[in-house]
Design a protein around this motif. Structure first.
Motif, PDB file in Angstrom:
ATOM      1  N   LEU A 260      29.988 -23.202  18.179  1.00  0.00           N
ATOM      2  CA  LEU A 260      30.178 -21.881  18.237  1.00  0.00           C
ATOM      3  C   LEU A 260      29.525 -21.409  16.819  1.00  0.00           C
ATOM      4  N   ALA A 262      26.923 -21.662  15.442  1.00  0.00           N
ATOM      5  CA  ALA A 262      25.450 -21.535  15.532  1.00  0.00           C
ATOM      6  C   ALA A 262      25.223 -20.259  16.774  1.00  0.00           C
ATOM      7  N   LEU A 263      26.319 -20.200  17.464  1.00  0.00           N
ATOM      8  CA  LEU A 263      25.850 -19.073  18.539  1.00  0.00           C
ATOM      9  C   LEU A 263      26.321 -17.635  18.353  1.00  0.00           C
ATOM     10  N   VAL A 264      27.411 -17.365  17.630  1.00  0.00           N
ATOM     11  CA  VAL A 264      27.624 -16.117  17.243  1.00  0.00           C
ATOM     12  C   VAL A 264      26.644 -15.438  16.143  1.00  0.00           C
TER      13      VAL A 264
END
Lengths: 325, 325
Positions: A260, A262-264
């Motif tokens: 998560l 790295a994704l937000v």
DNA sequence: GTGAAAGCGCTAACAA
DNA sequence: TTGTTAGCGCTTTCAC
């Protein structure tokens, strides 16, 4: 279903020879062994684990208890367990307690008889759990115990503090999680400094992070460390709604470093550890204990704790402290 | 370990009475049954599943094969399976094939003998898998087969298209996933319109979504539907780097509606389905077949496909189409 | 080195 | 209604 008898008949040997050829090859003459192996393969023989276990007292399976399989943290640990178990030729019984201590104990009671040992990932009721499992070996993750795999929480916190202080932050907030959390307690202990203000407990959710926003702002902190990545997301969101920028006005460090982070947006700087390795280590510890048990070496029941290094992955949610007004 | 013999001795009855009292209560006189039950509880008797299964030909366990446990999609399905299996008193053997078809077949071969039936979630090698499993019932998820649980892909796509068209979008791109994906093929079929331009295949990752950005922009589309939520994140990120805004310049619709969709910025409008329900339905289908099998009703081997409704959750990544320049 | 035989804990005929 | 008995498929003494 192909059984030892079928193989024995086809190979012209007794069933015990088949059994030995397959599970204790060194006790059988090479030619016999090879012939049996060839015929077994040809017939597609698959030993019946349940039967073998019944006799030998082993089941060939491990138990894994997680509070929530849909939580990326535990999903990653579970993957590590599954991976290593497969390498050892063991099955994995997975149970999801849905964060309910009562369910935990209940499922463990039946798990105990279907497995050779169990791994408890962040159990909510360790003591009751141990009792439910009985005599089989138990490895705990993120808990204290004779057989344990833990993260070096202190190291992770230290790295984060160093990182933030290096960026000029002088007042740092910690947005804490559930009071029952082992990691949370460890982190609070590791923080313990004059320039750190510990907040919470808060729910380990987006809402929990959002709920902490006012307190963080009021604390005068220029940086915050949160219980986990999801809480960080909630904090970032709520803080932005108040007109502040992340990371320019407030740097945020998450925990767990799940995918998560790295994704937000902004990608979270996060304290973490190799979660799959947690699962792998726990499995290794358990398997070691299983194979050691019968031999009963001197340090057989010796406690063992594997401490995995804490890491800090720097991404976009932290930057230099804003100038003091 | 407490066995039937211990209970029998303590209760002053034979082992078969104990067995019956516990697994077929109606065959035993009420007083006897109650006494046995009381003593069994007192002694902490737990039936040994392996032994029971050995005799009865059932193992009391289900197998679940997933390509990647750390993928929130499969984690959610697994949770649904675990939940429903627990309600039926069944164990769940979970195996993670790491997206490797060869591993899939290998693990299934041994899984088959330790379970009463298996659930294959998005298998990468269905046919080989079936063969490896042998005679035990197999339920597939997102695949065609006699026993299947699928999402109403067409309905989801239709909802998304209606939503986008209602917002004034006239040219829509589809960022497709792996060529081997069953859902991808279904979606492409459902899209099939003149105003939709299908792109790909792309990797189902952030990088895959980013790689599609140029093609999406070049296509002149004002909205894009992506293979899954992660791809959507990659697309959003890359498109923004090119100076475009989401959703103002490009509306983005994800697929799967994992918890990720609500966490990222902007929160993703996403086509989805109740993932836990997928797991629950698959389990239900399998359990139904297991219990039906011996009775051999007329429709015993009758194929059954459960189609779960497709949904569209509207969040922040879609808005009215930009005015045509 | 190999075979015969005795179970592991349980269920399911078959008797009583 | 309850007890006796025979295995399920396998491992493991114990003989040979």
């Amino acid at each position: 279903m192909v059984t030892v008898r079928d193989v024995a008949r086809a190979a012209g040997v007794s069933i015990s020879t088949v059994s030995r050829a397959l599970s204790a090859p060194e006790m059988v003459a090479a030619p016999t062994r090879d012939r049996v192996a060839a015929i077994a393969a040809e017939l597609g023989y698959q030993p019946n684990r349940a039967a073998a276990g019944l006799r030998a007292g082993r089941t060939g399976a491990l138990g894994l208890l997680v509070p929530d399989l849909a939580n990326p943290y535990f999903a990653a640990v579970a993957k590590g367990v599954a991976e290593r178990a497969r390498e050892h030729g063991l099955g994995v019984f997975v149970v999801d307690s849905d964060e309910d201590p009562a369910v935990e104990v209940e499922v463990l009671r039946s798990l105990a008889h279907q497995t050779d040992g169990v791994i408890l990932a962040s159990p909510r009721a360790v003591e009751a759990d141990r009792e439910a499992v009985g005599a089989k070996p138990v490895v705990v993750v993120n808990q204290d115990g004779p057989l344990a795999v833990v993260t070096d929480v202190a190291a992770g916190v230290r790295l984060a503090l160093e990182h933030l202080r290096g960026l000029g932050h002088r007042r740092i907030a910690y947005v804490g999680g559930p009071a029952t959390s082992w990691s949370d307690a460890r982190r609070r202990a590791a923080l313990g400094d004059a320039d750190v203000v510990a907040l919470g407990p808060h729910h380990p959710t987006v809402a929990g992070g959002a709920a902490a926003a006012d307190a963080v702002v009021a604390s005068g902190a220029t940086a915050a460390i949160t219980f986990n990545d999801v809480v960080a997301v909630g904090l970032v969101r709520a803080v932005r709604e108040r007109g502040l920028r992340v990371p320019e006005d407030l740097s945020v460090v998450g925990c767990d470093d799940t995918f998560l982070a790295a994704l937000v947006t902004p990608a979270l700087t996060s304290i973490g550890t190799d979660l799959r390795e947690v699962g792998r280590s726990a499995t290794e510890l358990l398997v070691g204990r299983l194979t050691a048990a019968p031999g009963s070496g001197p340090d057989d029941a010796a406690p063992a704790t594997i401490t995995l290094p804490g890491t800090l992955t720097v991404r976009d949610s932290t930057t230099t402290a804003p100038p003091t007004p």
